[in-house]
Design an enzyme around this catalytic site. Structure first.
Site, PDB file in Angstrom:
ATOM      1  N   LYS A 250      45.456  30.538  45.029  1.00  0.00           N
ATOM      2  CA  LYS A 250      45.620  30.962  43.638  1.00  0.00           C
ATOM      3  C   LYS A 250      45.926  29.743  42.795  1.00  0.00           C
ATOM      4  O   LYS A 250      46.477  28.747  43.300  1.00  0.00           O
ATOM      5  CB  LYS A 250      46.785  31.957  43.529  1.00  0.00           C
TER       6      LYS A 250
ATOM      7  N   GLY B  71      44.687  53.083  31.792  1.00  0.00           N
ATOM      8  CA  GLY B  71      43.890  51.889  31.489  1.00  0.00           C
ATOM      9  C   GLY B  71      42.420  52.147  31.701  1.00  0.00           C
ATOM     10  O   GLY B  71      41.955  52.310  32.833  1.00  0.00           O
TER      11      GLY B  71
ATOM     12  N   GLY C 126      39.783  50.128  30.993  1.00  0.00           N
ATOM     13  CA  GLY C 126      39.067  48.871  30.762  1.00  0.00           C
ATOM     14  C   GLY C 126      37.890  48.798  31.724  1.00  0.00           C
ATOM     15  O   GLY C 126      37.313  49.827  32.101  1.00  0.00           O
TER      16      GLY C 126
ATOM     17  N   VAL D 128      37.647  48.256  34.954  1.00  0.00           N
ATOM     18  CA  VAL D 128      37.802  49.013  36.203  1.00  0.00           C
ATOM     19  C   VAL D 128      37.993  50.501  35.912  1.00  0.00           C
ATOM     20  O   VAL D 128      37.318  51.357  36.503  1.00  0.00           O
ATOM     21  CB  VAL D 128      38.996  48.462  37.036  1.00  0.00           C
TER      22      VAL D 128
HETATM   23  P1  NAD Z   1      40.702  45.188  31.491  1.00  0.00           P
HETATM   24  O1  NAD Z   1      41.467  44.208  30.678  1.00  0.00           O
HETATM   25  O2  NAD Z   1      39.229  45.333  31.295  1.00  0.00           O
HETATM   26  O3  NAD Z   1      41.326  46.661  31.333  1.00  0.00           O
HETATM   27  C1  NAD Z   1      42.687  46.920  31.247  1.00  0.00           C
HETATM   28  C2  NAD Z   1      42.825  48.081  30.275  1.00  0.00           C
HETATM   29  O4  NAD Z   1      44.183  48.497  30.257  1.00  0.00           O
HETATM   30  C3  NAD Z   1      42.468  47.698  28.830  1.00  0.00           C
HETATM   31  O5  NAD Z   1      41.525  48.614  28.322  1.00  0.00           O
HETATM   32  C4  NAD Z   1      43.804  47.769  28.101  1.00  0.00           C
HETATM   33  O6  NAD Z   1      43.660  48.182  26.745  1.00  0.00           O
HETATM   34  C5  NAD Z   1      44.535  48.813  28.929  1.00  0.00           C
HETATM   35  N1  NAD Z   1      45.972  48.792  28.773  1.00  0.00           N
HETATM   36  C6  NAD Z   1      46.804  47.757  28.590  1.00  0.00           C
HETATM   37  N2  NAD Z   1      48.070  48.173  28.496  1.00  0.00           N
HETATM   38  C7  NAD Z   1      48.048  49.513  28.653  1.00  0.00           C
HETATM   39  C8  NAD Z   1      49.049  50.516  28.679  1.00  0.00           C
HETATM   40  N3  NAD Z   1      50.325  50.233  28.505  1.00  0.00           N
HETATM   41  N4  NAD Z   1      48.670  51.786  28.881  1.00  0.00           N
HETATM   42  C9  NAD Z   1      47.375  52.120  29.049  1.00  0.00           C
HETATM   43  N5  NAD Z   1      46.379  51.209  29.018  1.00  0.00           N
HETATM   44  C10 NAD Z   1      46.720  49.917  28.833  1.00  0.00           C
HETATM   45  O7  NAD Z   1      41.033  44.811  33.023  1.00  0.00           O
HETATM   46  P2  NAD Z   1      40.261  45.320  34.310  1.00  0.00           P
HETATM   47  O8  NAD Z   1      39.317  44.274  34.743  1.00  0.00           O
HETATM   48  O9  NAD Z   1      39.807  46.718  34.119  1.00  0.00           O
HETATM   49  O10 NAD Z   1      41.455  45.298  35.369  1.00  0.00           O
HETATM   50  C11 NAD Z   1      42.429  46.323  35.385  1.00  0.00           C
HETATM   51  C12 NAD Z   1      43.497  45.989  36.407  1.00  0.00           C
HETATM   52  O11 NAD Z   1      42.890  45.829  37.682  1.00  0.00           O
HETATM   53  C13 NAD Z   1      44.276  44.697  36.146  1.00  0.00           C
HETATM   54  O12 NAD Z   1      45.584  44.853  36.609  1.00  0.00           O
HETATM   55  C14 NAD Z   1      43.548  43.690  37.001  1.00  0.00           C
HETATM   56  O13 NAD Z   1      44.386  42.611  37.361  1.00  0.00           O
HETATM   57  C15 NAD Z   1      43.195  44.534  38.196  1.00  0.00           C
HETATM   58  N6  NAD Z   1      42.066  44.038  38.966  1.00  0.00           N
HETATM   59  C16 NAD Z   1      40.867  43.872  38.375  1.00  0.00           C
HETATM   60  C17 NAD Z   1      39.807  43.397  39.113  1.00  0.00           C
HETATM   61  C18 NAD Z   1      38.452  43.189  38.510  1.00  0.00           C
HETATM   62  O14 NAD Z   1      37.541  42.861  39.244  1.00  0.00           O
HETATM   63  N7  NAD Z   1      38.258  43.389  37.216  1.00  0.00           N
HETATM   64  C19 NAD Z   1      39.970  43.112  40.483  1.00  0.00           C
HETATM   65  C20 NAD Z   1      41.212  43.339  41.077  1.00  0.00           C
HETATM   66  C21 NAD Z   1      42.256  43.798  40.303  1.00  0.00           C
END
Ligand code: NAD
Length: 342
Positions: A80, A175, A177, A179
């Site tokens: 990391k 959330g 987003g 994922v």
């Molecule tokens: P993203 O930023 O696209 O989505 C996160 C979403 O959460 C956003 O839409 C944001 O508005 C929302 N959010 C933030 N605070 C919030 C709250 N208090 N209540 C409700 N919604 C809230 O990120 P992502 O890529 O979808 O990743 C989501 C999670 O999964 C993160 O923790 C990330 O570290 C983890 N993750 C992602 C990946 C990947 O490949 N994208 C891989 C492993 C882990």
């Protein structure tokens, strides 16, 4: 205290402190394990309040990356990088160029990817300097990550409810987003009822309409009367304040580090809640990223993604048989596989 004595040191192989005055780069890079001479893990850009907070985070995250890789069947160790700073103010082309040269200096012993505070666009900038970078397409890893979480939910349902389908089960997704959106689509197609929340009201309204979901406020989403809670936003949301109000009997989502402190695993277990370790079920991004840079063959990617179901189930069974927590079973399984590899 030296880095050797740090409580999170956990026999790391290499820890490098980075400082470059002209670009303002300040960060720490940690390789927990090299497997076949390689390691991988994302670059987190975050305004850590202290150097110790950054060191603690990088050591914890690189160790978790080893477990994530091993349990996902990726023959690579965990690493990391944390950059200390505000990504919206301190990230510059010059800083990324310096970072690119730093990564290139490992000559393949470390491959980078995006994490909190870095994007596919940043990875594309790094890839102009070094070939050892994955995740150059914006949002690309969210698709396989969501699919892996979906497989994890199916395994959790199989273990706790003995069911092969999700028909009529209710899932609360925190959330929506990258994922959360794709996960909701999988769940909707599988016949689950959805409840969702996001601070971005426009985005959540669009996906809710598409998946027939009920929208609730971000303050309420964790405490819904649902069968499954899928945290897909923030870390640390399973804590002393939230646990007493959580009604779901399964927690399985994509967010990293959902459990605030290790002791919360025990409290969940006492409450009869099955928690799927996040680094096991959210490994889809790692699987696709390592396929992108040729560490696993492209045609094995889908097999590895599907296997998240088997691995999750295996961890739950091992936990039950050995009277340990799923988190402990995941670590035991990872350590056993690690011994076989190195
Ligand atoms: P993203 O930023 O696209 O989505 C996160 C979403 O959460 C956003 O839409 C944001 O508005 C929302 N959010 C933030 N605070 C919030 C709250 N208090 N209540 C409700 N919604 C809230 O990120 P992502 O890529 O979808 O990743 C989501 C999670 O999964 C993160 O923790 C990330 O570290 C983890 N993750 C992602 C990946 C990947 O490949 N994208 C891989 C492993 C882990």
């Amino acid at each position: 205290m030296t880095v050797w004595e740090h409580k999170e040191f956990s026999e790391h192989e290499r820890v490098t402190f980075m400082r470059d005055e002209s670009s303002g780069l300040l960060g720490i890079h940690a390789i927990h394990r090299l497997i076949n001479g390689r390691s991988g893990g994302g670059i987190r850009f975050y305004p850590y309040p202290t150097t110790d907070a950054a060191l603690t985070d990088v050591l914890r995250l690189s160790r978790a990356m080893t477990f994530k890789m091993i349990l996902a069947g990726v023959p690579m160790g965990g690493a990391k990088m944390v950059i200390i700073g505000n990504p919206s103010q301190d990230k510059s082309p010059q800083l990324l160029e310096t970072l690119g040269h730093f990564i290139d200096g490992f000559q393949g012993a470390y491959s980078a990817g995006p994490d909190v505070g870095t994007t596919g666009k940043d990875m594309a900038a790094l890839s102009k300097i070094t070939q050892y970078v994955a995740g150059t397409g914006e949002g690309s890893t969210a698709v396989p990550t969501a699919y892996g979480v979906f497989r994890g939910i199916k395994a959790s349902v199989k273990h706790l409810l003995g069911r092969d389908d999700l028909n009529g089960l209710t899932v609360a997704v925190q959330g929506i987003g990258g994922v959360g959106e794709r996960l909701s689509q999988h769940l909707h197609q599988a016949g689950a009822n959805l409840i969702m929340a996001d601070i971005n009201e426009t985005a959540v309204a669009r996906i809710a309409q598409e998946t027939d979901a009920q929208i609730v406020s971000t303050d309420e989403i964790l405490f819904q009367k649902a069968d499954i809670l899928a945290p897909c936003a923030l870390g640390g949301i399973i804590n002393d304040d939230t646990i007493p109000k959580i009604q779901a009997k399964i927690i399985c989502g994509g967010a990293n580090n959902q459990i605030a402190e290790p002791r919360h695993n025990q409290i969940l277990h006492q409450n009869g809640v099955l928690f799927a370790p996040d680094y096991v079920v959210n490994a889809g991004g790692v699987v696709s990223g390592t396929a992108e840079v040729g560490i696993i063959p492209q045609n094995e990617m889908q097999i590895r993604l599907d296997a998240i179901y088997d691995t999750t189930l295996k961890i739950f069974k091992l936990a039950e048989e050995s009277s340990i927590l799923p988190e402990e079973a995941a670590v035991a399984l990872a350590e056993q596989r690690l011994k076989e590899l190195i």
